[in-house]
Design a protein around this motif. Sequence first.
Motif, PDB file in Angstrom:
ATOM      1  N   LEU A  29       0.799  -1.229   0.000  1.00 44.18           N
ATOM      2  CA  LEU A  29       0.000   0.000   0.000  1.00 44.18           C
ATOM      3  C   LEU A  29       0.830   1.277   0.000  1.00 44.18           C
ATOM      4  N   GLY A  30       2.146   1.176   0.125  1.00 48.79           N
ATOM      5  CA  GLY A  30       2.975   2.371   0.204  1.00 48.79           C
ATOM      6  C   GLY A  30       2.936   2.955   1.610  1.00 48.79           C
ATOM      7  N   LEU A  31       2.957   4.273   1.725  1.00 49.40           N
ATOM      8  CA  LEU A  31       2.950   4.948   3.013  1.00 49.40           C
ATOM      9  C   LEU A  31       1.532   4.969   3.580  1.00 49.40           C
ATOM     10  N   VAL A  32       1.381   4.403   4.786  1.00 53.19           N
ATOM     11  CA  VAL A  32       0.069   4.308   5.427  1.00 53.19           C
ATOM     12  C   VAL A  32       0.193   4.814   6.857  1.00 53.19           C
ATOM     13  N   SER A  33      -0.778   5.603   7.294  1.00 53.55           N
ATOM     14  CA  SER A  33      -0.837   6.075   8.676  1.00 53.55           C
ATOM     15  C   SER A  33      -1.856   5.240   9.443  1.00 53.55           C
ATOM     16  N   PHE A  34      -1.482   4.875  10.664  1.00 56.69           N
ATOM     17  CA  PHE A  34      -2.338   4.045  11.510  1.00 56.69           C
ATOM     18  C   PHE A  34      -2.655   4.766  12.805  1.00 56.69           C
ATOM     19  N   PHE A  35      -3.854   4.569  13.298  1.00 54.29           N
ATOM     20  CA  PHE A  35      -4.253   5.070  14.603  1.00 54.29           C
ATOM     21  C   PHE A  35      -4.220   3.894  15.571  1.00 54.29           C
ATOM     22  N   VAL A  36      -3.490   4.049  16.672  1.00 53.09           N
ATOM     23  CA  VAL A  36      -3.385   2.980  17.671  1.00 53.09           C
ATOM     24  C   VAL A  36      -3.915   3.519  18.995  1.00 53.09           C
ATOM     25  N   LYS A  37      -5.047   2.975  19.444  1.00 52.67           N
ATOM     26  CA  LYS A  37      -5.648   3.396  20.711  1.00 52.67           C
ATOM     27  C   LYS A  37      -4.887   2.799  21.879  1.00 52.67           C
ATOM     28  N   ARG A  38      -4.720   3.586  22.928  1.00 47.44           N
ATOM     29  CA  ARG A  38      -4.064   3.168  24.181  1.00 47.44           C
ATOM     30  C   ARG A  38      -2.736   2.461  23.901  1.00 47.44           C
ATOM     31  N   ALA A  39      -1.927   3.045  23.042  1.00 50.96           N
ATOM     32  CA  ALA A  39      -0.668   2.423  22.616  1.00 50.96           C
ATOM     33  C   ALA A  39       0.346   2.311  23.742  1.00 50.96           C
ATOM     34  N   LYS A  40       0.345   3.269  24.655  1.00 53.21           N
ATOM     35  CA  LYS A  40       1.332   3.225  25.741  1.00 53.21           C
ATOM     36  C   LYS A  40       1.086   2.050  26.690  1.00 53.21           C
ATOM     37  N   LYS A  41      -0.151   1.612  26.791  1.00 50.28           N
ATOM     38  CA  LYS A  41      -0.489   0.493  27.668  1.00 50.28           C
ATOM     39  C   LYS A  41      -0.657  -0.813  26.896  1.00 50.28           C
ATOM     40  N   SER A  42      -0.499  -0.744  25.593  1.00 52.37           N
ATOM     41  CA  SER A  42      -0.743  -1.892  24.736  1.00 52.37           C
ATOM     42  C   SER A  42       0.460  -2.830  24.660  1.00 52.37           C
ATOM     43  N   LYS A  43       0.194  -4.084  24.308  1.00 48.46           N
ATOM     44  CA  LYS A  43       1.258  -5.073  24.126  1.00 48.46           C
ATOM     45  C   LYS A  43       2.064  -4.808  22.857  1.00 48.46           C
ATOM     46  N   ILE A  44       1.500  -4.090  21.906  1.00 49.27           N
ATOM     47  CA  ILE A  44       2.205  -3.852  20.640  1.00 49.27           C
ATOM     48  C   ILE A  44       3.121  -2.629  20.699  1.00 49.27           C
ATOM     49  N   LYS A  45       3.204  -1.976  21.837  1.00 50.64           N
ATOM     50  CA  LYS A  45       4.045  -0.781  21.968  1.00 50.64           C
ATOM     51  C   LYS A  45       5.497  -1.060  21.573  1.00 50.64           C
ATOM     52  N   LYS A  46       6.001  -2.231  21.928  1.00 55.17           N
ATOM     53  CA  LYS A  46       7.394  -2.562  21.638  1.00 55.17           C
ATOM     54  C   LYS A  46       7.664  -2.706  20.140  1.00 55.17           C
ATOM     55  N   TYR A  47       6.634  -2.919  19.329  1.00 53.83           N
ATOM     56  CA  TYR A  47       6.801  -3.047  17.881  1.00 53.83           C
ATOM     57  C   TYR A  47       6.708  -1.710  17.148  1.00 53.83           C
ATOM     58  N   LEU A  48       6.372  -0.655  17.837  1.00 53.64           N
ATOM     59  CA  LEU A  48       6.081   0.623  17.197  1.00 53.64           C
ATOM     60  C   LEU A  48       7.254   1.591  17.203  1.00 53.64           C
ATOM     61  N   GLN A  49       8.471   1.103  17.299  1.00 50.01           N
ATOM     62  CA  GLN A  49       9.658   1.948  17.279  1.00 50.01           C
ATOM     63  C   GLN A  49      10.124   2.155  15.833  1.00 50.01           C
ATOM     64  N   PRO A  50      10.694   3.331  15.530  1.00 47.98           N
ATOM     65  CA  PRO A  50      11.178   3.584  14.163  1.00 47.98           C
ATOM     66  C   PRO A  50      12.219   2.558  13.716  1.00 47.98           C
ATOM     67  N   LEU A  51      12.204   2.240  12.441  1.00 43.61           N
ATOM     68  CA  LEU A  51      13.107   1.311  11.756  1.00 43.61           C
ATOM     69  C   LEU A  51      12.860  -0.159  12.069  1.00 43.61           C
ATOM     70  N   MET A  52      11.739  -0.476  12.694  1.00 41.47           N
ATOM     71  CA  MET A  52      11.389  -1.872  12.933  1.00 41.47           C
ATOM     72  C   MET A  52      10.723  -2.436  11.679  1.00 41.47           C
ATOM     73  N   ASN A  53      11.134  -3.630  11.298  1.00 42.12           N
ATOM     74  CA  ASN A  53      10.539  -4.324  10.158  1.00 42.12           C
ATOM     75  C   ASN A  53       9.426  -5.214  10.702  1.00 42.12           C
ATOM     76  N   VAL A  54       8.191  -4.933  10.319  1.00 44.84           N
ATOM     77  CA  VAL A  54       7.036  -5.617  10.899  1.00 44.84           C
ATOM     78  C   VAL A  54       6.148  -6.231   9.821  1.00 44.84           C
ATOM     79  N   SER A  55       5.361  -7.195  10.244  1.00 41.39           N
ATOM     80  CA  SER A  55       4.308  -7.767   9.420  1.00 41.39           C
ATOM     81  C   SER A  55       2.985  -7.292  10.024  1.00 41.39           C
ATOM     82  N   VAL A  56       2.144  -6.675   9.191  1.00 41.73           N
ATOM     83  CA  VAL A  56       0.934  -6.017   9.679  1.00 41.73           C
ATOM     84  C   VAL A  56      -0.298  -6.608   9.008  1.00 41.73           C
ATOM     85  N   SER A  57      -1.320  -6.863   9.811  1.00 46.49           N
ATOM     86  CA  SER A  57      -2.647  -7.180   9.285  1.00 46.49           C
ATOM     87  C   SER A  57      -3.521  -5.972   9.599  1.00 46.49           C
ATOM     88  N   LEU A  58      -4.213  -5.479   8.581  1.00 49.47           N
ATOM     89  CA  LEU A  58      -4.994  -4.269   8.781  1.00 49.47           C
ATOM     90  C   LEU A  58      -6.293  -4.315   8.022  1.00 49.47           C
TER      91      LEU A  58
END
Length: 90
Positions: A29-58
């Motif tokens: 999809l190219g450049l995509v912006s995502f909204f993540v609710k309660r990210a600071k308390k979420s389990k996925i917070k550790k994956y949201l750092q810059p330069l991380m290579n991730v697999s995303v389902s959206l």
Amino acid sequence: MLISTEGLILNHTLLGEDDLIVKILTKELGLVSFFVKRAKKSKIKKYLQPLMNVSVSLKHKKNQNLQYIKDIELQSIPNEILINYKKRNC
């Protein structure tokens, strides 16, 4: 429409106290912006750092600027400095 793709996290911006807007450069999809609710308390917070290579389902909606992450998995950490504490403090 549910899409699974790989991507590189470019940056994240704090929105309010707990929410984040995350920009990911994806293969399909190219450049995509995502909204993540309660990210600071979420389990996925550790994956949201810059330069991380991730697999995303959206859930992709063409009419929306902000998409929602259904699932995210870490593929690799491209830079050893992110995980090696001794190199980080030199």
